[in-house]
Structures are given as structure tokens and as C-alpha cells.
Design a protein around this motif. Sequence first.
Motif, PDB file in Angstrom:
ATOM      1  N   MET A  72       0.837  -1.224   0.000  1.00 58.03           N
ATOM      2  CA  MET A  72       0.000   0.000   0.000  1.00 58.03           C
ATOM      3  C   MET A  72       0.861   1.259   0.000  1.00 58.03           C
ATOM      4  O   MET A  72       1.690   1.464   0.881  1.00 58.03           O
ATOM      5  N   ARG A  73       0.618   2.098  -0.955  1.00 57.36           N
ATOM      6  CA  ARG A  73       1.393   3.329  -1.099  1.00 57.36           C
ATOM      7  C   ARG A  73       1.087   4.292   0.059  1.00 57.36           C
ATOM      8  O   ARG A  73      -0.064   4.451   0.463  1.00 57.36           O
ATOM      9  N   ILE A  74       2.117   4.940   0.581  1.00 57.66           N
ATOM     10  CA  ILE A  74       1.869   5.995   1.571  1.00 57.66           C
ATOM     11  C   ILE A  74       2.524   7.305   1.104  1.00 57.66           C
ATOM     12  O   ILE A  74       3.496   7.278   0.354  1.00 57.66           O
ATOM     13  N   PRO A  75       1.962   8.442   1.550  1.00 57.78           N
ATOM     14  CA  PRO A  75       2.590   9.731   1.210  1.00 57.78           C
ATOM     15  C   PRO A  75       3.998   9.794   1.793  1.00 57.78           C
ATOM     16  O   PRO A  75       4.228   9.293   2.902  1.00 57.78           O
ATOM     17  N   ILE A  76       4.898  10.406   1.075  1.00 56.57           N
ATOM     18  CA  ILE A  76       6.304  10.445   1.483  1.00 56.57           C
ATOM     19  C   ILE A  76       6.494  11.064   2.868  1.00 56.57           C
ATOM     20  O   ILE A  76       7.318  10.616   3.658  1.00 56.57           O
ATOM     21  N   GLN A  77       5.688  12.054   3.151  1.00 56.00           N
ATOM     22  CA  GLN A  77       5.775  12.708   4.454  1.00 56.00           C
ATOM     23  C   GLN A  77       5.568  11.729   5.616  1.00 56.00           C
ATOM     24  O   GLN A  77       6.095  11.919   6.709  1.00 56.00           O
ATOM     25  N   GLU A  78       4.786  10.685   5.350  1.00 56.92           N
ATOM     26  CA  GLU A  78       4.482   9.728   6.422  1.00 56.92           C
ATOM     27  C   GLU A  78       5.588   8.714   6.657  1.00 56.92           C
ATOM     28  O   GLU A  78       5.507   7.906   7.584  1.00 56.92           O
ATOM     29  N   VAL A  79       6.600   8.732   5.813  1.00 63.41           N
ATOM     30  CA  VAL A  79       7.753   7.866   6.065  1.00 63.41           C
ATOM     31  C   VAL A  79       8.651   8.582   7.078  1.00 63.41           C
ATOM     32  O   VAL A  79       9.174   9.653   6.802  1.00 63.41           O
ATOM     33  N   THR A  80       8.788   7.979   8.266  1.00 57.08           N
ATOM     34  CA  THR A  80       9.584   8.618   9.323  1.00 57.08           C
ATOM     35  C   THR A  80      10.760   7.695   9.660  1.00 57.08           C
ATOM     36  O   THR A  80      10.796   6.545   9.202  1.00 57.08           O
ATOM     37  N   PRO A  81      11.715   8.172  10.475  1.00 55.23           N
ATOM     38  CA  PRO A  81      12.833   7.301  10.861  1.00 55.23           C
ATOM     39  C   PRO A  81      12.366   6.034  11.595  1.00 55.23           C
ATOM     40  O   PRO A  81      13.088   5.046  11.644  1.00 55.23           O
ATOM     41  N   GLU A  82      11.140   6.076  12.126  1.00 52.86           N
ATOM     42  CA  GLU A  82      10.626   4.907  12.859  1.00 52.86           C
ATOM     43  C   GLU A  82       9.920   3.905  11.949  1.00 52.86           C
ATOM     44  O   GLU A  82       9.639   2.771  12.364  1.00 52.86           O
ATOM     45  N   THR A  83       9.596   4.324  10.724  1.00 49.89           N
ATOM     46  CA  THR A  83       8.886   3.435   9.795  1.00 49.89           C
ATOM     47  C   THR A  83       9.748   2.213   9.498  1.00 49.89           C
ATOM     48  O   THR A  83      10.972   2.324   9.381  1.00 49.89           O
ATOM     49  N   LYS A  84       9.112   1.049   9.373  1.00 49.78           N
ATOM     50  CA  LYS A  84       9.883  -0.174   9.108  1.00 49.78           C
ATOM     51  C   LYS A  84       9.990  -0.438   7.607  1.00 49.78           C
ATOM     52  O   LYS A  84      11.082  -0.538   7.057  1.00 49.78           O
ATOM     53  N   THR A  85       8.830  -0.567   6.955  1.00 47.89           N
ATOM     54  CA  THR A  85       8.830  -0.759   5.503  1.00 47.89           C
ATOM     55  C   THR A  85       7.878   0.259   4.892  1.00 47.89           C
ATOM     56  O   THR A  85       6.953   0.729   5.556  1.00 47.89           O
ATOM     57  N   ALA A  86       8.138   0.588   3.623  1.00 46.77           N
ATOM     58  CA  ALA A  86       7.271   1.571   2.975  1.00 46.77           C
ATOM     59  C   ALA A  86       7.240   1.346   1.474  1.00 46.77           C
ATOM     60  O   ALA A  86       8.195   0.842   0.879  1.00 46.77           O
TER      61      ALA A  86
END
Length: 428
Positions: free
Chosen positions: A1-15
Amino acid sequence: MRIPIQEVTPETKTAEVLGWVHEVRDLGGLSFFIIRDRTGILQVTVPKKKVGEEVLAAIRDVSRESLVRVAGTVKAIEKAPGGRELVPVEFEVISKSKSPLPLDVVEKVPAELDTRLDARFLDVRRPRVAAIFQVRSSVMQVISEFLYARGFVNVVSPKIVAAATEGGTELFPIAYFEKEAFLNQSPQLYKQLMMGAGFEKVFEIGPIFRAEEHNTTKHLNEATSIDIEVSFADHHAVMQILEDLIIRVYQEVNDRCAASLEAMEIGPLSVPKTPFRRLPYADAIRIAADATGVSYGDDIGTAAEKAIGEIMGEHYFIVDWPTEIKPYYALPYENDPAVCKAFDLMHPRMELSSGSQRVHQHDLLEKQIRTKGLSPESFEFYLQPFQYGMPPHAGWGLGAERLIMTMLSLGNIREAVLFPRDRHRLTP
Ligand code: ATP
Ligand code: MN
């Protein structure tokens, strides 16, 4: 599932993200891609030895500004924008961009405005340009909210008309079957008709068309006008509404558009100080006389506007204009008919709005139309309601692009329009 780039944070695991390839850097064993969507940018790091053949094939093929889909694992890393990077497991070129680009989105080389407008879709991929339109969108929303909250009714007036609002030559004629018609230069007459209709408070935000031949940095041939008209109100009352509106817009832009202002590198706006000064026209002329040679009875042109603006230093109104140089619908003072209840709202750089209390007396209006050398016959539809219980009323028209331009300190009004129309520009 695509997420907005802004929602990718240093804590995100996979994106998984979709975005345009903003920048490419190849360091041999390691490739870096900056991927951009409308929410932000993300570094994609490709250690060539550790990724699959499909990823390698895709990154060999990809060009700047291609649309790509990247899915993989996120790592916190301090040096990358936003403190994280994405290492792809999948890297797919969805829509490839041709090279060379008509416009450099990364802006290593600043482009001329004309080049930018020719390739406007690429130009607005630049975050700091997109930000202008984000702000513009919010400004329009705030204005509508403000006016609805004060009980205004939103109306739509025709843009194809038979008569000029103010006579004059600034009209685009169009072919309308067997008749001659024009694109409307202002909703003025129709706003006033709605006062005759008993609507009491109306607003319209719509296009106005002006066939001004001269090319300036503050004129468009198609502009957006924010118009209000209010019954049982005088010029003071609608000036107050205008002042309140301007302040609200600045405040709300600071509240709602922090990210856009940051993208434009201008930080929070300084909210204009109130009350805006009311400068009588006669005094305005006195201020500008030395620098520009204007005298009483002259219009206040660009040079005078600038000279007065430098002295005033903040938004201000020019009030009490000579009746002779304002339109026939501006109401003269009863005790001094050579002066009328018209005003202009000025930003130190230029005029933002014109308004007035209007003539609501039929015979006076007809007389003033004649005085301007126009014929009341061509205004019959307009004059009629003035014989059937027209309330006293007042209003103004505010140029949306000039508001945005002055608020964001843009050098050219064309920057506040996605696809500006000027003397030489009809496409895109
Ligand atoms: P100016 O003297 O600066 O050309 P104007 O007095 O002819 O403007 P008005 O007829 O008073 O303009 O229109 C009301 C407002 O609409 C103006 O104050 C301005 O903000 C906006 N406006 C008018 N014409 C244009 C235009 N050609 N391009 C952009 N905005 C315009
Ligand atoms: Mn004006």
C-alpha cells in the motif's frame, strides 16, 4: 500500500511510495535517488551489490522526473533528508520522463518566467512554486468561510454580457450568434441588481476579463475578482469588512500554511497592523506630487502608488475621491458632490481593491451615467431595479492575484496564476 512520502519517518519499518525522481547520484557501488511527491522528498539508497536484478535494471533505465514506485525497508540515517532513507526491494518505473527536460525542476539554473510558464506543469512540480497554489487555495477557502460566516450569499453572475460595466475600451468582444457580446470586466452591475432583488449581502469569486494592452507585472487579461455588495451599508461599513477580511486571511495563512510558507522560505507572514489608515485622496496627491508631478484630479498611477506606499508603509485606504475620476455608480457626498464615497485599498506596492457606497437613486444614477458620456439606454436592465425600491448599498472588488502576490512578495502577478493570460500568452 502506497503511503505519502511525508508519512515515512525514521521509525517506519517498511514503505511503498510513488513519486517523481527529483535527483540522481551515482557513486559506483551506491546510487542515490531523491524521490518527491506533493508531500515531501525521500532518499532512496541502492547498494548495487545487495539488490535484485530487477531493481538494477530499473535504475539503469530511470531518468529524472520519471514517476517511480519504490518499496523496501526504511532506515534511520541522520544525513538524509527527514533523517531516513529507503532501501528498495522493488523499484519500478511507472511513467518514464523524456530527456532533456524542458525545465530543470531542481532549479540548479534559475529559469526565466516565460520558460517556466511554457512548461508550467513541470514548474509547479517545484515545491516552492506548488506552495504558492497551496496558499492560494487556502486563501480562497478562508475568504469563503469568512463571508459565509457573516451571512453572505454566494452568487454567480454571467460572464457573457451585452454592455460594458464602465464603458471604456477594456473589453473583449466575442461572437454570440448574430449579436455582439463581450466577456464581462466586472460583476458590478449584477451585484447591484441583487441588492434590488433583496439579497442584502452577496459575494462572488469569479473571473474578470480586461483587454488591457499594456504588459505590466500587476495586470492580467483574465483575473479573479473577489466581490461583495451589501445593502443598508455605507462605504465605511464595507471598508471595515475588507480590513477584517485581509487580517483574517493573513492570520489563517500563518495557521494553515506553515509548511507552504517554509517551502517558499518566507516564514510566518507579518500580519498587517490595524486600523488601516484612511488617507484622503487630496492628501495622497500631496504626498505624490513632488516625486511624480501628479495633481488634484489625476488618477493615481503606478509611480504615485509607489511614492505614497513608501510613505505609508502598510495597508491603507485612499478615500474621498473626486467624483469625476471614479465610476458613475460611486455615490457623491451630499454636502460636496465633487467628492464621492469611493475608496481604494492599497498595499504599499499597489492597489488591491476598489469600492464605494453606490448611487441608489435612479435619477442621480442616470444623470451620472450621462455625465460619463455613456448612454442610459444601454444600461436599461441595470437602471430598472433602481425604480422599484433599491436599498442604499455599498461594496468592493478585490483582486485575488494581487492579494496573493503582495502577501507572498511575488515579483510578478503571473506567478500567482497557474495559467496566466496576458498580451502574448494564450497557451498553455
Ligand atoms: P488598476 O488601476 O491597478 O489597473 P483598476 O482600478 O482598473 O486597477 P478595478 O476596476 O478597480 O481595477 O478592479 C478592482 C480590483 O480588481 C483591482 O483593485 C485589482 O485588484 C483587480 N484587478 C483589476 N484589473 C485587474 C487586472 N487587469 N489584473 C489583475 N487584477 C486586476
Ligand atoms: Mn480600481
